[in-house]
Design a protein around this motif. Structure first.
Motif, PDB file in Angstrom:
ATOM      1  N   ASP A 166      41.195  35.704  43.036  1.00 15.21           N
ATOM      2  CA  ASP A 166      41.400  35.254  41.659  1.00 15.21           C
ATOM      3  C   ASP A 166      41.467  36.427  40.687  1.00 15.21           C
ATOM      4  OD1 ASP A 166      41.380  32.657  42.608  1.00 15.21           O
ATOM      5  OD2 ASP A 166      39.348  32.212  41.877  1.00 15.21           O
ATOM      6  N   VAL A 167      40.543  37.372  40.821  1.00 14.22           N
ATOM      7  CA  VAL A 167      40.528  38.542  39.932  1.00 14.22           C
ATOM      8  C   VAL A 167      41.796  39.374  40.147  1.00 14.22           C
ATOM      9  CG1 VAL A 167      39.342  40.718  39.425  1.00 14.22           C
ATOM     10  CG2 VAL A 167      38.024  38.609  39.688  1.00 14.22           C
ATOM     11  N   ALA A 168      42.190  39.576  41.395  1.00 10.38           N
ATOM     12  CA  ALA A 168      43.398  40.365  41.689  1.00 10.38           C
ATOM     13  C   ALA A 168      44.646  39.685  41.129  1.00 10.38           C
ATOM     14  CB  ALA A 168      43.539  40.571  43.197  1.00 10.38           C
ATOM     15  N   GLN A 169      44.717  38.359  41.243  1.00  7.41           N
ATOM     16  CA  GLN A 169      45.882  37.647  40.715  1.00  7.41           C
ATOM     17  C   GLN A 169      45.939  37.741  39.190  1.00  7.41           C
ATOM     18  OE1 GLN A 169      45.427  33.723  42.397  1.00  7.41           O
ATOM     19  NE2 GLN A 169      46.536  34.267  44.263  1.00  7.41           N
ATOM     20  N   ARG A 170      44.783  37.604  38.526  1.00 12.88           N
ATOM     21  CA  ARG A 170      44.768  37.730  37.059  1.00 12.88           C
ATOM     22  C   ARG A 170      45.234  39.121  36.638  1.00 12.88           C
ATOM     23  NH1 ARG A 170      39.910  34.638  37.256  1.00 12.88           N
ATOM     24  NH2 ARG A 170      38.639  36.518  37.161  1.00 12.88           N
TER      25      ARG A 170
END
Length: 145
Positions: free
Chosen positions: A90-94
Motif C-alpha cells: 500500500d505504501v509503495a503504491q501510494r
C-alpha cells in the motif's frame, strides 16, 4: 526471517532520516512502515519460537510431542507477514502514484525545499540534506521445505 526484519528496520531508518518525511503523507507512511517492521519482527520471533518448540522434543522427554504449538506459531507468523506485505504494498503504491505525476513531483520538491529551509532555524545551524533513498523493495516471504 531475522535478516528480513533487520533489512526492513534499516530501510525504515534510512527513510526516516531522509527527505521522505517531508513529502506529502511521508510521516503517515513512516508510521505504517514502522508497524510493518514490528509485524515482520514478530513473525521472525514466532518462527524462532516454533523452531524452539520442535527442538524441545529432541531434548526433553516431557516435551509436547505434537507439532500443534509450532504449527500455530508458524501460522501466526504467516499472518503477520501477510499484514506487513500488505502495508508495504500500500505504501509503495501510494508513493509510486505520487511520483508518477509531474504535478505531485513538483509539489514534493516544494515541500522538501520548505522543510530544508525550516531545519536550520530549528537546529540553529545549517543542515546538509540527506537524499531520498530509492523506494524500499517489498519484502517477500521465502518458503523452504
Amino acid at each position: 526471517m531475522q535478516q528480513l526484519a533487520m533489512q526492513c528496520t534499516r530501510q525504515f531508518h534510512d527513510l526516516s532520516v531522509s527527505q521522505y518525511a517531508a513529502m506529502k503523507g511521508g510521516e503517515e507512511n513512516l508510521a505504517h512502515l514502522a508497524g510493518a517492521c514490528s509485524q515482520i519482527s514478530l513473525a521472525a520471533t514466532l518462527c524462532n519460537l516454533a523452531i524452539h518448540h520442535r527442538t524441545e522434543i529432541l531434548l526433553y522427554e516431557d516435551a509436547d510431542p505434537t507439532p500443534s504449538a509450532s504449527r500455530d506459531q508458524l501460522r501466526r507468523a504467516g499472518d503477520e507477514m501477510k499484514r506487513a506485505a500488505t502495508t508495504y504494498r500500500d505504501v509503495a503504491q501510494r508513493l509510486s502514484r505520487r511520483l508518477a505525476s509531474a504535478a505531485a513531483r513538483s509539489e514534493e520538491q516544494q515541500l522538501i525545499a520548505r522543510a530544508l529551509a525550516d531545519e536550520p532555524e530549528k537546529a540553529g545551524a545549517a543542515v546538509r540534506p540527506t537524499p531520498l533513498p530509492a523506494p524500499a523493495a517489498q519484502p517477500t516471504a521465502h518458503t523452504r521445505r
